[in-house]
Design an enzyme around this catalytic site. Structure first.
Site: not given
Length: 483
Positions: A319, A322-324, A483
Site C-alpha cells: 500500500s 502504491w502511494h508513491g 498518486f
C-alpha cells in the site's frame, strides 16, 4: 480540470441539465463523452492509456467468461492483470527502479552510472487501474458477470466524478447503477450539493490555507526545530485529510446530481481508537481493495498466526508503494504495517484475559495514542526525502525539557499573525466537531430531520462563515492527483 476551478464550474452545470433532458438510452453516451473530455483536459495524449487499459480489461474479461478451460482462463486473467500493472509500473516506478540501480551500482563501482528517466505520471492512473483489475479478477472469480456493452464498461472506468482520485469503485456497485434508468430526485440532488459544499469548504478554506504553513516548514526543514515541526506535522494531517476527503465529497456529491451513489471513502478517521480502525475509516475504498485483492489472496487470517502477521505487514508495505515511488512512502506503509502487527500481537496475547470495561477516559486515551502514531507516520509521507524525514524526527523534540519555551519558540518560528491564529482556531475545530457528530450518524442525514427554518438558518450561517474564512490563497491541485 480541477474540481476547484472555473472550468469545472462551467462543465458540471452544462452536463447536468443535458443528462436529465436526454432519453435514458442516450445518457451513457453523454456521460462517456463528458468523462473523456474531463480526462483529456489534463493532457489529450493520455487518453491512449486509459483507452488501452479499458480495451484490454474488457476483452480479457469476455474471453475469461467464454471458456471453461481453467488453464486458458488463467492465461486471460494474467494478460488482463499484467498488462494493466505493466502500464502502471512503467509510468509510476521506472524512475524509482533506475534510482535503486544507480545506488547499487555506485556502491559497487563508486561511480554513479547516471541511469535516469523522468516520465509524466498520467493523472488518475493508479485509481482507474485498480478499478479495471478488480473487474477482471471478479469476472475470473465468478462474482461478477462480464459487461457485454463496451460503452457502459468504458463509462465505469472513466466516470468523471471519481476518475482521478477515487473512490475506487467496485464494478458490482457502479455498473448496475449506470445501466439502470434513474429519474431526477430533487432530495438526492440537494444532498449532493450539500456534500459538495462541505467538500469545497474542506479543500479551499482549510486544506489550501494550512498548506502554506506546511510547505514553509517541510520544504526547508533544516531551518526549523522543536514545536514548529510538531505544528507543521499536525497541520499536514489536517491538510491531507481535508484535501483528499474534500475531493471525495465533491466526487460523491457530483455523482448524486446524476442519480448515482458512490461508496463512502472517509468516516471520521482521526477519531479511530486503533490503527486497524483508522484504516477502516481512512480511504475506505483503497483499504477494502487491498483487503480483497492482496491480503485475502495472501492467506489473510486463515493461516498460522506468524504468517498472518506477515500478510498484514506485506499488505501495508505494498500500500505504501502504491502511494508513491519513493522510499518515504515505502517506509510510511511499513510503519503502518508495524503498528498493525503490534496491535495484533497485543490482541493475541490478551485474548484469554477478561476484557476491561470501556470508559470514556480509555476511549480518549486510545484515540490520542492512535492519532499520535498516525501523525508521526505522516512525517515520512510528507517529507521530500528520506534524510529530511530523519532530520525532522531528530529535531522535533529539541527543547521540550522546557515546555513553555518549547511551545513559545515553535509558535514564533511559524510566524502566525493574529488573524492566522483566529482563523486556525475557528476552521480546525469546525472540522473535528463535524467529524465528532458524524460518529453518531451521517451529518447530512441528521440535518434532514431538522425543521426547514432551522436548516436554512444553519446553511446561511455556514455560508457567511465560509465567506469570512476564505482567503486569497491560490487554490492548489488535489494532493492525491500525484498518486
Amino acid at each position: 480540470m480541477l474540481f476547484n476551478s472555473l472550468a469545472y464550474l462551467i462543465f458540471l452545470p452544462t452536463v447536468f441539465p443535458l443528462f436529465w433532458l436526454l432519453p435514458f438510452k442516450y445518457r451513457w453516451i453523454l456521460l462517456l463523452i463528458a468523462s473523456y473530455y474531463f480526462y483529456m483536459s489534463w493532457n489529450p495524449q493520455l487518453v491512449v492509456l486509459i483507452l488501452s487499459t479499458t480495451l484490454i480489461s474488457y476483452a480479457t474479461s469476455l474471453w475469461i467468461e467464454k471458456t471453461d478451460n481453467q488453464r486458458t482462463r488463467k492465461l486471460y486473467l494474467a494478460i488482463g492483470v499484467l498488462s494493466s500493472l505493466l502500464i502502471l509500473a512503467f509510468f509510476k516506478y521506472t524512475g524509482f527502479l533506475l534510482s535503486i540501480v544507480n545506488d547499487l551500482a555506485s556502491l559497487i563501482t563508486t561511480q554513479d552510472p547516471g541511469f535516469a528517466i523522468k516520465l509524466l505520471l498520467p493523472v488518475g492512473i493508479s485509481f482507474y487501474t485498480f478499478q479495471t483489475l478488480s473487474y477482471v479478477i471478479d469476472v475470473y472469480r465468478g462474482t461478477m458477470k462480464a459487461e457485454k456493452h463496451f460503452g457502459y464498461y468504458a463509462l465505469f472506468v472513466s466516470f468523471f466524478p471519481q476518475l482521478v482520485a477515487g473512490p475506487i469503485e467496485r464494478p458490482e456497485n457502479l455498473i448496475p447503477q449506470l445501466r439502470k434508468e434513474t429519474f431526477f430526485d430533487r432530495t438526492m440532488a440537494v444532498d449532493g450539493l450539500k456534500i459538495m459544499a462541505w467538500g469545497f469548504f474542506k479543500k479551499m478554506i482549510i486544506a489550501d490555507y494550512v498548506a502554506q504553513s506546511v510547505n514553509m516548514v517541510y520544504n526547508r526543514p533544516g531551518a526549523f526545530s522543536g514545536f514548529s515541526l510538531v505544528i507543521a506535522t499536525f497541520l499536514f494531517a489536517v491538510q491531507i485529510y481535508c484535501d483528499f476527503s474534500g475531493y471525495t465529497d465533491i466526487a460523491i456529491g457530483s455523482a448524486k446530481l446524476f442519480g448515482y451513489r458512490l461508496m463512502l471513502n472517509f468516516n471520521s478517521p482521526y477519531f479511530a481508537q486503533s490503527i486497524r480502525e483508522f484504516w477502516s475509516r481512512w480511504h475506505i475504498s483503497l483499504s477494502s481493495w487491498f483487503k480483497d485483492y492482496v491480503y485475502i489472496p495472501l492467506g489473510g487470517n486463515r493461516v498460522p498466526f506468524k504468517r498472518h502477521l506477515i500478510n498484514l505487514f506485506l499488505t501495508f508495505l505494498i500500500s505504501g508503494l502504491w502511494h508513491g515511488a519513493n522510499w518515504t512512502f515505502v517506509i510510511w506503509g511499513a510503519l503502518h504495517g508495524l503498528f498493525i502487527v503490534i496491535e495484533s500481537l497485543i490482541t493475541h496475547l490478551n485474548r484469554r484475559k477478561a476484557p476491561k470495561p470501556v470508559t470514556l477516559s480509555s476511549r480518549i486515551l486510545k484515540t490520542l495514542v492512535t492519532f499520535t502514531l498516525v501523525l508521526l507516520a505522516w512525517v515520512f509521507f510528507r517529507a521530500n526525502t528520506l534524510s529530511d524525514a530523519i532530520n525532522i524526527y531528530g529535531a522535533m523534540f529539541e527543547g521540550i525539557a522546557n515546555p513553555l519555551q518549547y511551545v513559545e519558540n515553535g509558535l514564533r518560528a511559524m510566524r502566525f499573525s493574529d488573524p492566522d491564529l483566529v482563523r486556525l482556531s475557528l476552521i480546525i475545530p469546525v472540522l473535528f466537531i463535524y467529524d465528532g457528530i458524524n460518529l453518531k450518524g451521517d451529518v447530512m442525514v441528521r440535518l434532514n430531520a431538522w425543521s426547514k427554518p432551522a436548516r436554512t438558518a444553519l446553511y446561511v450561517a455556514f455560508g457567511l462563515f465560509a465567506i469570512l474564512m476564505i482567503t486569497t490563497v491560490t487554490s492548489n491541485a488535489f494532493i492525491y492527483f500525484q498518486f
